[in-house]
Design an enzyme around this catalytic site. Structure first.
Site, PDB file in Angstrom:
ATOM      1  N   TYR A   1      48.867  55.679  51.536  1.00  0.00           N
ATOM      2  CA  TYR A   1      49.663  54.554  52.030  1.00  0.00           C
ATOM      3  C   TYR A   1      51.143  54.755  51.704  1.00  0.00           C
ATOM      4  O   TYR A   1      52.017  54.603  52.562  1.00  0.00           O
ATOM      5  CB  TYR A   1      49.147  53.263  51.391  1.00  0.00           C
TER       6      TYR A   1
ATOM      7  N   SER B   1      57.120  49.303  51.164  1.00  0.00           N
ATOM      8  CA  SER B   1      56.319  48.826  50.037  1.00  0.00           C
ATOM      9  C   SER B   1      56.798  49.396  48.719  1.00  0.00           C
ATOM     10  O   SER B   1      57.315  50.524  48.651  1.00  0.00           O
ATOM     11  CB  SER B   1      54.857  49.222  50.267  1.00  0.00           C
TER      12      SER B   1
ATOM     13  N   GLN C   1      49.189  38.327  57.716  1.00  0.00           N
ATOM     14  CA  GLN C   1      49.855  37.337  56.859  1.00  0.00           C
ATOM     15  C   GLN C   1      51.360  37.287  57.101  1.00  0.00           C
ATOM     16  O   GLN C   1      51.932  36.221  57.383  1.00  0.00           O
ATOM     17  CB  GLN C   1      49.602  37.675  55.386  1.00  0.00           C
TER      18      GLN C   1
ATOM     19  N   GLU D   1      54.911  50.516  46.634  1.00  0.00           N
ATOM     20  CA  GLU D   1      54.079  51.692  46.370  1.00  0.00           C
ATOM     21  C   GLU D   1      54.850  52.991  46.593  1.00  0.00           C
ATOM     22  O   GLU D   1      54.538  54.023  46.005  1.00  0.00           O
ATOM     23  CB  GLU D   1      52.851  51.664  47.289  1.00  0.00           C
TER      24      GLU D   1
END
Length: 319
Positions: free
Chosen positions: A134, A121, A12, A123
């Protein structure tokens, strides 16, 4: 003409970034996974990009690619991007998202004029005790960028909060929802099953984030920024928006929950602060969350009705 190398160009973010860079007049070289049918399918969005197969773990192949393409900019968008998958494949996540980035930067140490972008990220910004595999891999990559910058490489990190688009992969919850809602509206599915819908996230449009990525490497000095909208929404609200897009005002009878779909550890709220990106890049979102989800649903409806899964017109249907 500047040459940009974009790893993971068939994902994406790679698609939107490649098209943004082409629009700026850059030559774009993009890496795809060898023998990947998914990447081959997404190539329909990458007209004008010089596609090269690359396994990110193959350092010798990356070095050869850099020597051949001689990029002025390297945008590393490749890697495993699913938090859920990282729990299932922690070792692979660490290797691709962390160790491979360290080796890429070692290769680029011999190319001091090249500028490097690393996608990170939200995260990673939570309590390390709560990190997923991750998040740990992204923290490792960030540390590698810091070390490379200390040696003189123009290297930057952008912390990306959730960002979506009509070409988001169906394994991600946003696209799972918009696809299922489209199928329900056409009578092809009777139920959408989700895990925890109470989580709150900061969702933006991937095309906006691609602009921020490209702009970041144009700064005279390397900087790290957060790309986010600053606007929180619950997953439950996303579900209601998606159903409203097909005329269903009360989706309760179509939605089921399954605790087995919840992540082993999930941060309840993630919302970013875009003020630094605004100050440094004059960057801000241009597409509202409501507009984005509505168009994702509309695109999935078009896919189902036409039988055409991928087409460039899906990228920005509101343009």
């Amino acid at each position: 003409m500047l040459t940009a190398l974009v790893t993971g160009v068939a994902g994406q973010d790679g698609i939107y970034l490649a098209r943004e860079l082409l629009a700026r007049g850059h030559r774009v070289v993009g890496t795809v996974r060898p023998a990947s049918s998914e990447d081959s399918r997404m190539a329909t969005y990458l007209d004008g990009v010089d596609l090269r197969p690359l396994d990110l773990r193959d350092t010798a192949a990356f070095r050869a690619l850099v020597e051949d393409a001689r990029p002025d900019r390297v945008f590393n968008l490749a890697g495993l991007s699913s938090v859920g998958q990282s729990w299932r494949e922690p070792e692979l996540t660490e290797e691709v998202n962390g160790a491979a980035v360290e080796r890429m930067l070692e290769v680029l140490a011999s190319q001091p004029a090249t500028r490097f972008f690393q996608a990170s990220s939200a995260e990673e910004l939570v309590d390390p005790a709560s990190w997923s595999p991750y998040a740990r891999s992204k923290a490792r990559a960030r540390a590698a960028v810091g070390r490379a910058r200390a040696t003189g490489l123009h290297a930057c990190v952008a912390t990306l909060y959730n960002h979506e688009s009509p070409v988001r992969g169906p394994q991600f919850v946003t696209r799972k929802i918009t696809r299922a809602v489209a199928e329900i509206s056409l009578g092809r599915l009777d139920r959408l099953t989700l895990g925890n819908t109470a989580v709150t996230r900061d969702w933006g449009f991937a095309g906006d984030y691609a602009v921020g990525m490209a702009d970041l490497l144009e700064l005279d000095e390397p900087q790290d920024v957060v790309l986010a909208t600053g606007v929180p929404h619950t997953l439950d609200y996303l579900v209601r928006l998606a159903f409203a897009a097909v005329g269903i005002s009360d989706p309760a009878s179509y939605v089921a929950t399954d605790a087995a779909l919840a992540r082993p550890a999930d941060v309840p709220v993630q919302v970013g602060d875009p003020s630094e990106a605004d100050r440094l890049l004059d960057w801000r979102r241009t597409v509202s969350f409501e507009r984005l989800i509505g168009h994702m649903v509309d695109t999935d409806l078009e896919r189902l009705r036409s039988g055409v899964e991928e087409h460039p017109r899906y990228l920005m249907p509101w343009a």
